[in-house]
Every structure is written in C-alpha cells, then in structure tokens.
Motif scaffolding. Sequence first.
Motif, mmCIF file in Angstrom:
data_model
loop_
_atom_site.group_PDB
_atom_site.id
_atom_site.type_symbol
_atom_site.label_atom_id
_atom_site.label_comp_id
_atom_site.label_asym_id
_atom_site.label_seq_id
_atom_site.Cartn_x
_atom_site.Cartn_y
_atom_site.Cartn_z
ATOM 1 N N LEU A 1 0.853 -1.182 0.000
ATOM 2 C CA LEU A 1 0.000 0.000 0.000
ATOM 3 C C LEU A 1 0.895 1.241 0.000
ATOM 4 C CD1 LEU A 1 -2.998 0.612 2.393
ATOM 5 C CD2 LEU A 1 -1.247 2.352 2.075
ATOM 6 N N VAL A 2 0.620 2.151 -0.915
ATOM 7 C CA VAL A 2 1.337 3.427 -0.958
ATOM 8 C C VAL A 2 0.303 4.544 -1.012
ATOM 9 C CG1 VAL A 2 2.934 4.899 -2.229
ATOM 10 C CG2 VAL A 2 3.302 2.434 -2.197
ATOM 11 N N LEU A 3 0.379 5.464 -0.057
ATOM 12 C CA LEU A 3 -0.484 6.643 -0.055
ATOM 13 C C LEU A 3 0.393 7.883 -0.141
ATOM 14 C CD1 LEU A 3 -3.310 7.996 0.330
ATOM 15 C CD2 LEU A 3 -2.798 8.023 2.778
ATOM 16 N N GLU A 4 0.214 8.661 -1.209
ATOM 17 C CA GLU A 4 0.915 9.927 -1.376
ATOM 18 C C GLU A 4 -0.134 10.995 -1.624
ATOM 19 O OE1 GLU A 4 4.055 10.012 -4.200
ATOM 20 O OE2 GLU A 4 4.944 8.142 -3.496
ATOM 21 N N GLY A 5 -0.196 11.959 -0.723
ATOM 22 C CA GLY A 5 -1.252 12.959 -0.820
ATOM 23 C C GLY A 5 -2.580 12.285 -0.598
ATOM 24 N N ASN A 6 -3.488 12.402 -1.578
ATOM 25 C CA ASN A 6 -4.772 11.717 -1.442
ATOM 26 C C ASN A 6 -4.903 10.542 -2.404
ATOM 27 O OD1 ASN A 6 -5.041 13.116 -3.835
ATOM 28 N ND2 ASN A 6 -7.168 13.707 -3.462
ATOM 29 N N GLU A 7 -3.799 10.157 -3.057
ATOM 30 C CA GLU A 7 -3.823 9.042 -3.997
ATOM 31 C C GLU A 7 -3.201 7.794 -3.371
ATOM 32 O OE1 GLU A 7 -2.032 10.067 -7.687
ATOM 33 O OE2 GLU A 7 -3.402 11.723 -8.076
ATOM 34 N N MET A 8 -3.956 6.701 -3.415
ATOM 35 C CA MET A 8 -3.486 5.441 -2.856
ATOM 36 C C MET A 8 -3.377 4.389 -3.953
ATOM 37 S SD MET A 8 -5.300 2.904 -0.086
ATOM 38 C CE MET A 8 -5.532 4.196 1.111
ATOM 39 N N GLN A 9 -2.324 3.592 -3.847
ATOM 40 C CA GLN A 9 -2.146 2.458 -4.747
ATOM 41 C C GLN A 9 -1.972 1.206 -3.905
ATOM 42 O OE1 GLN A 9 1.132 3.466 -7.311
ATOM 43 N NE2 GLN A 9 -0.057 4.959 -8.452
ATOM 44 N N LEU A 10 -2.679 0.145 -4.294
ATOM 45 C CA LEU A 10 -2.582 -1.153 -3.640
ATOM 46 C C LEU A 10 -2.156 -2.180 -4.675
ATOM 47 C CD1 LEU A 10 -5.892 -1.443 -1.549
ATOM 48 C CD2 LEU A 10 -3.610 -1.026 -0.677
ATOM 49 N N ASN B 1 2.831 -21.095 -16.776
ATOM 50 C CA ASN B 1 3.933 -21.803 -16.123
ATOM 51 C C ASN B 1 3.349 -22.764 -15.090
ATOM 52 O OD1 ASN B 1 6.354 -22.636 -15.077
ATOM 53 N ND2 ASN B 1 6.736 -20.766 -13.926
ATOM 54 N N GLU B 2 3.170 -23.993 -15.472
ATOM 55 C CA GLU B 2 2.533 -24.963 -14.581
ATOM 56 C C GLU B 2 3.324 -25.106 -13.291
ATOM 57 O OE1 GLU B 2 1.545 -28.637 -16.336
ATOM 58 O OE2 GLU B 2 0.481 -27.749 -18.029
ATOM 59 N N GLY B 3 2.595 -25.044 -12.186
ATOM 60 C CA GLY B 3 3.216 -25.260 -10.889
ATOM 61 C C GLY B 3 3.533 -23.995 -10.131
ATOM 62 N N HIS B 4 3.694 -22.870 -10.813
ATOM 63 C CA HIS B 4 4.025 -21.627 -10.106
ATOM 64 C C HIS B 4 3.241 -20.456 -10.679
ATOM 65 C CE1 HIS B 4 6.803 -22.843 -7.165
ATOM 66 N NE2 HIS B 4 7.860 -23.020 -7.924
ATOM 67 N N ALA B 5 1.932 -20.563 -10.711
ATOM 68 C CA ALA B 5 1.099 -19.477 -11.223
ATOM 69 C C ALA B 5 0.604 -18.615 -10.060
ATOM 70 C CB ALA B 5 -0.084 -20.045 -12.001
ATOM 71 N N ASP B 6 0.491 -17.326 -10.301
ATOM 72 C CA ASP B 6 0.047 -16.387 -9.282
ATOM 73 C C ASP B 6 -1.165 -15.601 -9.755
ATOM 74 O OD1 ASP B 6 2.051 -17.058 -7.500
ATOM 75 O OD2 ASP B 6 3.379 -15.441 -8.099
ATOM 76 N N PHE B 7 -1.837 -14.966 -8.806
ATOM 77 C CA PHE B 7 -2.875 -13.981 -9.074
ATOM 78 C C PHE B 7 -2.325 -12.625 -8.666
ATOM 79 C CE2 PHE B 7 -5.926 -17.237 -9.778
ATOM 80 C CZ PHE B 7 -7.036 -16.634 -10.368
ATOM 81 N N TYR B 8 -2.725 -11.581 -9.407
ATOM 82 C CA TYR B 8 -2.296 -10.217 -9.137
ATOM 83 C C TYR B 8 -3.522 -9.306 -9.177
ATOM 84 C CZ TYR B 8 1.880 -12.480 -11.031
ATOM 85 O OH TYR B 8 2.888 -13.363 -11.298
ATOM 86 N N ALA B 9 -3.532 -8.289 -8.344
ATOM 87 C CA ALA B 9 -4.592 -7.282 -8.413
ATOM 88 C C ALA B 9 -3.986 -5.934 -8.038
ATOM 89 C CB ALA B 9 -5.743 -7.634 -7.474
ATOM 90 N N ASN B 10 -4.267 -4.940 -8.855
ATOM 91 C CA ASN B 10 -3.768 -3.582 -8.618
ATOM 92 C C ASN B 10 -4.956 -2.632 -8.516
ATOM 93 O OD1 ASN B 10 -0.757 -3.897 -8.916
ATOM 94 N ND2 ASN B 10 -1.442 -4.768 -10.858
ATOM 95 N N TYR B 11 -4.871 -1.724 -7.551
ATOM 96 C CA TYR B 11 -5.971 -0.802 -7.298
ATOM 97 C C TYR B 11 -5.448 0.618 -7.130
ATOM 98 C CZ TYR B 11 -8.200 -5.216 -6.028
ATOM 99 O OH TYR B 11 -8.674 -6.505 -6.047
ATOM 100 N N GLN B 12 -6.285 1.563 -7.523
ATOM 101 C CA GLN B 12 -6.013 2.966 -7.255
ATOM 102 C C GLN B 12 -7.234 3.538 -6.557
ATOM 103 O OE1 GLN B 12 -5.110 5.408 -10.680
ATOM 104 N NE2 GLN B 12 -3.842 6.752 -9.448
ATOM 105 N N LEU B 13 -7.006 4.246 -5.452
ATOM 106 C CA LEU B 13 -8.083 4.855 -4.692
ATOM 107 C C LEU B 13 -7.793 6.332 -4.468
ATOM 108 C CD1 LEU B 13 -7.439 1.802 -3.289
ATOM 109 C CD2 LEU B 13 -9.571 2.389 -2.125
ATOM 110 N N LEU B 14 -8.837 7.103 -4.284
ATOM 111 C CA LEU B 14 -8.710 8.500 -3.917
ATOM 112 C C LEU B 14 -9.314 8.678 -2.532
ATOM 113 C CD1 LEU B 14 -9.690 10.289 -7.258
ATOM 114 C CD2 LEU B 14 -7.406 9.978 -6.281
#
Length: 200
Positions: free
Chosen positions: A66-75, A138-151
Amino acid sequence: MKLSLVASLLVCSLMALNTTVVAHEHSPAEHKHDHQHGADKHDGHEHDDERVALGAHVHGHAVLTLVLEGNEMQLAFQSAAQSIVGFEHKPSTAEQKQEVAAAIAVFNQGDWFSFNNDANCELAMAEASTDLTEPQANEGHADFYANYQLLCQRPARLNELKLRIFELLPALEHMDIQWIINGQQGASQAALSSSTVRFQ
C-alpha cells in the motif's frame, strides 16, 4: 503496468522490513507442497534476490503493498493461484475456467478490503490478472495479481484497513501487508482471526 512497477519499487524499498517476512516465507513448515522445477525448486531455496524481494511463491500466503501519497493510494496484491482457485495449471475444464473468471471478477470489484470511513477512500481503478490465463502458463508456479487505485478525501485520517478476503478464500491463511503512508512506513500481518490492520 504502472501499478505493478510502483509495487515492485515499493517492495524493493522495504527490504529492511522484509527481512523477517522473507525468513518466514522460507520456513520449512510453510512448504506443504514439494515443487520440482529445476534450479528453481523450493527445497534448495535457490531464488535470486529479486524474486525473494518481490515475495516468494508460498501456498496459503499473500502479499499486499500500500502506498499513499497525498490523497492518492495504490494497492498491489499477489498470491499463489493455489490459494485462490485451488490449482496452478492452465485451466482445462469449463469449471476451472469459470473459477478463474470468477476470481478475477471478485478482485476487479475490489470489495474484499475497506478503510476506515473517516478517510473517505473511494476505488478509482481495479485491474486483476493471473498467470493462469497466459498462453504459456507456467505450470506449478502461477500467481494472481490485483492492482488498485483509490482516492482518499481525508487521507490524514487513514488509520485502519479491514480485510474480508479470508472469508472468501479459505485456503488463504495469512497476508503480509507493507505500507508507506505519506512518508511513514511499516509492515503488518493479517489472518482470518486478525483481519483488521491498524496503521501507527
């Protein structure tokens, strides 16, 4: 992706905080599944520094930055596919394909987390993906990713993160949370029994 790059830079910048996290990720008790993938096999712990810094592939475990700079957040969220849909190979049946699509839809809704109401944070963007949908999965080492931006309208009042993801995903046992909030940084762990994170 912009957010993935930001998340990567964040995790690298928190390597001092990661020391205990990395040690935890590589504890023998965590390796319930024995993967054999040549030079990358888990029992040899032959991961390069970049891979370790970005979060080792451990079942039942997720990383949230989680990064919050000013009023913008990124997850940025990352977890082994096994913890999300129960498998890590390219989906071959209609049911498996439906499970992957449903998981991506849940992450794209972004309602598995929330912040204290005083901060008034609203979701502006959500983007979920998985290695399982790649042509060369890549069988055996697959991941899920999710990116978010919030105000956040009142970022100075941000002090709490509530996670409902453990109720949705029983296979997910714990999550490491690393955060930078307007120059202050820290790290926490969450699980079903302790799903509220308070920023100090």
